[in-house]
Design an enzyme around this catalytic site. Structure first.
Site, PDB file in Angstrom:
ATOM      1  N   ASP A  78       0.827  -1.211   0.000  1.00  0.00           N
ATOM      2  CA  ASP A  78       0.000   0.000   0.000  1.00  0.00           C
ATOM      3  C   ASP A  78       0.856   1.254   0.000  1.00  0.00           C
ATOM      4  O   ASP A  78       2.044   1.226   0.340  1.00  0.00           O
ATOM      5  CB  ASP A  78      -0.942   0.014   1.204  1.00  0.00           C
ATOM      6  CG  ASP A  78      -0.208  -0.019   2.540  1.00  0.00           C
ATOM      7  OD1 ASP A  78       0.752  -0.793   2.666  1.00  0.00           O
ATOM      8  OD2 ASP A  78      -0.594   0.736   3.461  1.00  0.00           O
ATOM      9  N   GLU A 145       0.168  -1.497   5.578  1.00  0.00           N
ATOM     10  CA  GLU A 145       1.205  -1.116   6.541  1.00  0.00           C
ATOM     11  C   GLU A 145       1.020   0.315   7.015  1.00  0.00           C
ATOM     12  O   GLU A 145       1.198   0.619   8.195  1.00  0.00           O
ATOM     13  CB  GLU A 145       2.583  -1.280   5.880  1.00  0.00           C
ATOM     14  CG  GLU A 145       3.764  -1.031   6.825  1.00  0.00           C
ATOM     15  CD  GLU A 145       4.291   0.393   6.793  1.00  0.00           C
ATOM     16  OE1 GLU A 145       5.188   0.714   7.591  1.00  0.00           O
ATOM     17  OE2 GLU A 145       3.791   1.206   5.992  1.00  0.00           O
TER      18      GLU A 145
END
Length: 485
Positions: A78, A145
């Site tokens: 991400d 994350e």
């Protein structure tokens, strides 16, 4: 934009360019997960999604290297979705527009996603290259994350087989990270009954913008302006001098990014508008002087707007303003044994006040669990005095340094051979997934490394082109020299 695919090394940059074309903001990862699954299948390696929505790949050892220790390459899929005020970019549907600006790769109007796209691109290059020599290699590309290390937290135990973890999420080439801070999300909320606005009052929207923002771990010690903490100074003075009342407040949008913009709507007697605008000019000059060596382009804009029908009651307003004013933001303490590294900090990241609801969100970090508990209690005390409910979530521990790490010394040896200088051992204040993964796989020997990036989590994020090739060479050579079990 496609010129990026021709940068050296092409095997990494072509993969990075492909990643920029797939939307992957935190919380919206279906497209990137499918992209990585398709890639793994085309590369001919084992690939699957685990229970934590992480993409896992496995590549068998090169012939004759089956006895080497297993290596796990780890990065996160991400990216932080930040864009300039004028950008119309939709992170859920639109590709990033990367471009080459001299020695840097940047993005047009948005974050670039080199954090951690370059790490993922390097993993992809390892998986598809049939000429590399290596022992057994696994890859874990984690989910979400940036918003709480959710993928790492949900990583199944007993799934990974490797002995060494190379985290590819560091941002300073030549520096090898062997420890990082833990963190925790702190959220203070309050529901209130809105008050009627005086029908004779006018209203203004005040916008503070033009700040650099930044990574709330890596750059929290630089003294950059926090839009929420700066705005509260002006709002409190406007209440005292201009009889202003708070209607709404929206500042910041990511817990791990220093907020670069905040916007409030204030109501006040019509005859006080001129005084409020003069006050804004005074504060703008004050901010420009206070941050003259750190920030440039600060704007404090006052615009007339339609008067809202509702606003925050006076008592609630005063308590909220006091709490925001008192809330600690920035460094609490440096590490006594590493005086150049932040030990404990907090980032007053997001404020949303509107429609009878107030929410204040903070990311607190520390490399010590007792100090993390201390900063949480400090924040709880601050907001409890304002009558707010305080909750915590997403806690993760710090990563204790191991200066005797075998993989660290191998990396340092190869780095010096390839570059003619010594690498630097570092402990970071930024949170890395290593600590979470070590909690599940405590036997792992762990180091974090990566090419140089600047200003992650901001629209000026950029990757230093010249550091990607030596990073790739180091990674290849290290895989080749991994010791036997």
């Amino acid at each position: 934009m496609s010129e990026i695919k021709n940068l050296n090394p092409q095997c990494v940059w072509k993969n990075f360019y492909a990643l920029t074309q797939v939307p992957r903001p935190s919380g919206h990862l279906e497209k990137i997960q499918q992209f990585l699954l398709d890639f793994g299948q085309q590369a001919g390696v084992e690939v699957f999604i685990d229970e934590g929505r992480n993409v896992v790949m496995r590549k068998p050892a090169s012939p004759g290297m089956e006895n080497r220790k297993g290596v796990i390459l780890q990065a996160h899929m991400d990216m932080v979705p930040q864009k300039t005020p004028e950008s119309t970019h939709n992170f859920e549907t639109d590709p990033i527009q990367p471009w080459i600006d001299g020695e840097w790769v940047k993005a047009k109007g948005t974050t670039l996603g080199a954090d951690n796209g370059l790490g993922v691109a390097a993993i992809m290059a390892v998986m598809e290259d049939k000429t590399l020599k290596h022992g057994p290699v696994e890859a874990v590309i984690t989910a979400d994350e940036e918003t709480g290390m959710y993928g790492a937290n949900d990583l199944p135990e007993n799934m990974l087989k490797g002995d060494i973890l190379l985290n590819l999420d560091s941002e300073h080439w030549g520096k090898f990270v062997i420890g990082s801070a833990g963190g925790i999300d702190v959220t203070a909320t309050l529901e209130y009954q809105e008050a009627d606005t005086d029908s004779d009052d006018a209203a203004v929207r005040v916008t503070l913008k033009g700040l650099r923002g930044g990574h709330s771990g890596l750059e929290i010690h630089e003294g950059r302006g926090n839009a929420n903490k700066m705005m509260v100074q002006f709002v409190r003075q406007a209440i005292e001098e201009c009889e202003a009342r708070l209607a709404t407040w929206h500042g910041g949008n990511m817990r791990n990014a220093i907020p670069f913009k905040a916007e409030v709507v204030l109501t006040l007697p019509k005859e006080n508008i001129a005084s409020l605008k003069e006050l804004a000019d005074d504060y703008l000059q004050m901010f420009a002087d206070e941050y003259k060596n750190i920030e440039s382009g600060i704007e404090l804009i006052v615009e007339d707007v339609e008067t809202p029908k509702k606003e925050v009651p006076v008592a609630i307003q005063d308590n909220l303003i006091d709490a925001i004013y008192a809330c600690h933001d920035g460094v609490v303490r440096m590490i006594p044994s590493y005086p150049n590294v932040v030990e404990t900090s907090s980032n007053l990241a997001i404020i949303d006040i509107e429609d009878g609801k107030a929410a204040i969100k903070i990311l607190a970090r520390s490399s010590r669990e007792d100090m993390k508990d201390y900063i949480v209690k400090m924040l709880e005390s601050c907001f409890n005095m304002a009558g707010m409910k305080v909750e915590t979530a997403g806690s993760y521990g710090g990563w204790d340094p191991n200066p005797d790490s075998e993989i660290l010394h191998l990396l340092l040896k190869i780095y010096k051979e390839l570059n003619g200088e010594d690498g630097i051992i570092q402990v970071d204040h930024a949170g890395l997934e290593c600590s979470v993964i070590l909690g599940k796989y405590p036997h792992l020997d762990v180091v974090s490394l990566g090419p140089t990036m600047k200003s992650p989590h901001t629209t000026t994020e950029r990757a230093l082109i010249a550091t990607v090739a030596p990073f790739w060479e180091l990674l290849k050579k290290t895989l080749e020299e991994i010791p036997a079990k």
